[in-house]
Design an enzyme around this catalytic site. Structure first.
Site, PDB file in Angstrom:
ATOM      1  N   ASP A 155     -11.706  -9.177   6.103  1.00 58.69           N
ATOM      2  CA  ASP A 155     -13.001  -9.422   5.465  1.00 58.69           C
ATOM      3  C   ASP A 155     -13.408 -10.879   5.693  1.00 58.69           C
ATOM      4  O   ASP A 155     -14.585 -11.173   5.943  1.00 58.69           O
ATOM      5  CB  ASP A 155     -12.937  -9.151   3.951  1.00 58.69           C
ATOM      6  CG  ASP A 155     -13.195  -7.682   3.601  1.00 58.69           C
ATOM      7  OD1 ASP A 155     -12.829  -6.812   4.416  1.00 58.69           O
ATOM      8  OD2 ASP A 155     -13.740  -7.401   2.518  1.00 58.69           O
ATOM      9  N   ASP A 179      -1.015 -18.715   4.614  1.00 58.33           N
ATOM     10  CA  ASP A 179      -2.029 -19.553   3.954  1.00 58.33           C
ATOM     11  C   ASP A 179      -2.578 -20.595   4.927  1.00 58.33           C
ATOM     12  O   ASP A 179      -3.779 -20.872   4.962  1.00 58.33           O
ATOM     13  CB  ASP A 179      -1.523 -20.191   2.651  1.00 58.33           C
ATOM     14  CG  ASP A 179      -0.063 -20.597   2.679  1.00 58.33           C
ATOM     15  OD1 ASP A 179       0.606 -20.390   3.718  1.00 58.33           O
ATOM     16  OD2 ASP A 179       0.412 -21.140   1.667  1.00 58.33           O
ATOM     17  N   TYR A 238       0.803  -1.224   0.000  1.00 58.43           N
ATOM     18  CA  TYR A 238       0.000   0.000   0.000  1.00 58.43           C
ATOM     19  C   TYR A 238       0.837   1.276   0.000  1.00 58.43           C
ATOM     20  O   TYR A 238       0.272   2.368   0.056  1.00 58.43           O
ATOM     21  CB  TYR A 238      -0.961   0.001   1.198  1.00 58.43           C
ATOM     22  CG  TYR A 238      -2.016  -1.088   1.104  1.00 58.43           C
ATOM     23  CD1 TYR A 238      -1.656  -2.419   1.214  1.00 58.43           C
ATOM     24  CD2 TYR A 238      -3.358  -0.781   0.904  1.00 58.43           C
ATOM     25  CE1 TYR A 238      -2.601  -3.424   1.129  1.00 58.43           C
ATOM     26  CE2 TYR A 238      -4.304  -1.784   0.825  1.00 58.43           C
ATOM     27  CZ  TYR A 238      -3.925  -3.102   0.938  1.00 58.43           C
ATOM     28  OH  TYR A 238      -4.864  -4.096   0.849  1.00 58.43           O
ATOM     29  N   ASP A 284      -5.917  -6.819   5.209  1.00 57.84           N
ATOM     30  CA  ASP A 284      -7.074  -6.321   4.457  1.00 57.84           C
ATOM     31  C   ASP A 284      -7.949  -7.504   4.039  1.00 57.84           C
ATOM     32  O   ASP A 284      -9.162  -7.520   4.267  1.00 57.84           O
ATOM     33  CB  ASP A 284      -6.569  -5.549   3.227  1.00 57.84           C
ATOM     34  CG  ASP A 284      -7.679  -4.834   2.480  1.00 57.84           C
ATOM     35  OD1 ASP A 284      -8.799  -4.730   3.006  1.00 57.84           O
ATOM     36  OD2 ASP A 284      -7.421  -4.378   1.346  1.00 57.84           O
ATOM     37  N   LYS A 316       4.170 -14.644   5.050  1.00 55.70           N
ATOM     38  CA  LYS A 316       4.631 -15.600   4.036  1.00 55.70           C
ATOM     39  C   LYS A 316       6.163 -15.613   4.079  1.00 55.70           C
ATOM     40  O   LYS A 316       6.831 -15.406   3.060  1.00 55.70           O
ATOM     41  CB  LYS A 316       4.088 -15.180   2.658  1.00 55.70           C
ATOM     42  CG  LYS A 316       4.239 -16.232   1.583  1.00 55.70           C
ATOM     43  CD  LYS A 316       3.292 -17.401   1.736  1.00 55.70           C
ATOM     44  CE  LYS A 316       3.635 -18.501   0.746  1.00 55.70           C
ATOM     45  NZ  LYS A 316       2.829 -19.735   0.990  1.00 55.70           N
TER      46      LYS A 316
HETATM   47  C1  IPM Z   1     -10.441  -1.229   3.604  1.00 56.07           C
HETATM   48  C2  IPM Z   1     -10.644  -0.945   2.146  1.00 56.07           C
HETATM   49  C3  IPM Z   1      -9.574   0.016   1.715  1.00 56.07           C
HETATM   50  C4  IPM Z   1      -8.242  -0.689   1.859  1.00 56.07           C
HETATM   51  C5  IPM Z   1      -9.735   0.616   0.315  1.00 56.07           C
HETATM   52  C6  IPM Z   1     -11.078   1.282   0.145  1.00 56.07           C
HETATM   53  C7  IPM Z   1      -8.613   1.560  -0.007  1.00 56.07           C
HETATM   54  O1  IPM Z   1     -10.615  -2.115   1.407  1.00 56.07           O
HETATM   55  O2  IPM Z   1     -10.478  -0.276   4.395  1.00 56.07           O
HETATM   56  O3  IPM Z   1     -10.239  -2.382   3.967  1.00 56.07           O
HETATM   57  O4  IPM Z   1      -7.804  -1.410   0.963  1.00 56.07           O
HETATM   58  O5  IPM Z   1      -7.641  -0.540   2.891  1.00 56.07           O
HETATM   59 MN    MN Z   2     -10.657  -3.924   2.675  1.00 61.08          MN
END
Ligand code: IPM
Ligand code: MN
Length: 356
Positions: free
Chosen positions: A255, A227, A124, A251, A194
């Site tokens: 999720d 993994d 990032y 990230d 990793k």
């Molecule tokens: C998050 C989102 C962001 C990220 C995007 C919108 C830049 O996916 O906050 O997890 O990748 O961090």
């Molecule tokens: Mn995200």
């Protein structure tokens, strides 16, 4: 306690529909908080010709924290400022299962983990380029044992793991594990990288986190290859407490952790720096739900509970999360993503009734 100032940035698509009733509910808690609504995104463009005007930036600088909806583009400059401008290096994403969440697991009871994602580095840093430009550096692929420029035409992205960047997020994770420890349940930090394929970059992350562990003998520590960790997060999520991850894995896997407990509609998030923090649901702007009063506000409300805790309103934070917990336990008012047909505002009203 002095009055706290909180900036609210609603974001785009369905995000404002979750933020507005959440802030209205927070206002009714009677806390000494001033809510500030600078024009950002489309409102900024309409009022000042800029999606992130200087006044909005100044409002953030003069505040204690920000509550952010979600952005699909217009408010992205504000988000970049909240992250890289305010150096909010630790992204906390708790995944605690509440009875009543629609989890895909047969036995989700007892899942109570917190992902701590490094928030500023790794891929990032945003350095990408053409493979041809690497020719002068004479870089050789460690796996193919050929000059990397031989793969051209194509692109590369740079992954950066710094010592200081890793140490600060590692310290955040261990301090959190210490605070989360209960009698009979010591805190535990799990690190996943990793390092087998990336012994220098991910290897450094793992080494620095391991070194930090030695300063926290009261906190258990373990490390996995990422993994393997991913499958354990699905098959034995109850074993995890605090999980510290480099940015990209954090990230993606945060999720996944949200999906494990009940979906992104119930996944809160907070990004902390040394002098500032902002709070934002982990989900996106849900454009498919825009204008329908149908988005689940739980992620926003639980992010707001993290905000209240950060500002020192611990009792109010508990009161809010307790009310949310009771709404789910009762199971009468559920939004669409949770298998019900309650609207966003129905859900907020149900939480308000449970505040007691
Ligand atoms: C998050 C989102 C962001 C990220 C995007 C919108 C830049 O996916 O906050 O997890 O990748 O961090
Ligand atoms: Mn995200």
């Amino acid at each position: 306690m002095t009055r706290k100032r909180v900036v609210v940035i609603e974001g785009e698509d369905a995000a404002p529909e979750a933020v507005r009733p959440s802030v209205a509910l927070l206002e009714r808690l009677g806390l000494d908080i001033e809510w500030i609504h600078p024009p950002v995104g489309q409102r900024g463009i309409d009022a000042c010709g800029s999606a992130f005007p200087d006044a909005a930036r100044a409002a953030i600088d003069a505040s204690d924290a920000t509550l952010f909806g979600a952005t699909s583009g217009r408010s992205v400059a504000a988000l970049l400022y909240l992250r890289w401008g305010k150096k909010t290096y630790a992204n906390l994403r708790p995944a605690r299962y509440l009875a009543g969440y629609r989890s895909p697991l047969a036995r989700p009871e007892g899942v109570d983990l917190a992902i701590v994602r490094e928030n500023l580095e790794d891929l990032y840093v945003g350095v990408e380029g053409d493979l041809e430009t690497l020719a002068a550096l004479r870089l050789e692929s460690a796996t193919a044992r050929r000059p990397i420029a031989d793969l051209a035409p194509g692109r590369f992205a740079l992954k950066v793991i710094s010592e200081a960047g890793t140490d600060r997020v590692a310290r955040f994770a261990f301090e959190l594990a210490r605070r989360r420890a209960r009698r009979g349940r010591p805190g535990r930090v799990t690190c996943a990288t990793k390092h087998n394929m990336l012994p220098r970059s991910d290897g450094l992350f793992r080494e620095r986190v391991s070194a930090m562990a030695r300063g926290y003998p009261d906190v258990a520590f373990e490390s996995f290859i990422v993994d393997d960790f991913a499958q354990r997060l699905v098959t034995e999520p109850q074993r995890f407490d605090v999980v510290v991850l480099p940015n990209l894995y954090g990230d993606i896997l945060s999720d996944l952790a949200g999906g494990v407990i009940g979906g992104l509609g119930v996944a809160p998030s907070g990004c902390y720096g040394d002098g500032y923090a902002y709070f934002e649901s982990a989900h996106g702007t849900a454009p498919d739900l825009a204008g329908q009063n149908a988005i689940n506000p739980t992620a926003t409300l639980l992010s707001a509970a993290l905000l209240l805790e950060y500002l020192g309103f611990e009792a109010a934070a508990q009161r809010l999360s307790g009310a949310i917990e009771r709404v789910y336990a009762e199971g009468r008012v559920r939004t669409r993503d949770q298998g019900g047909n309650a609207s966003t505002t129905d859900f907020c009203a149900a939480v308000e009734r449970q505040l007691g």
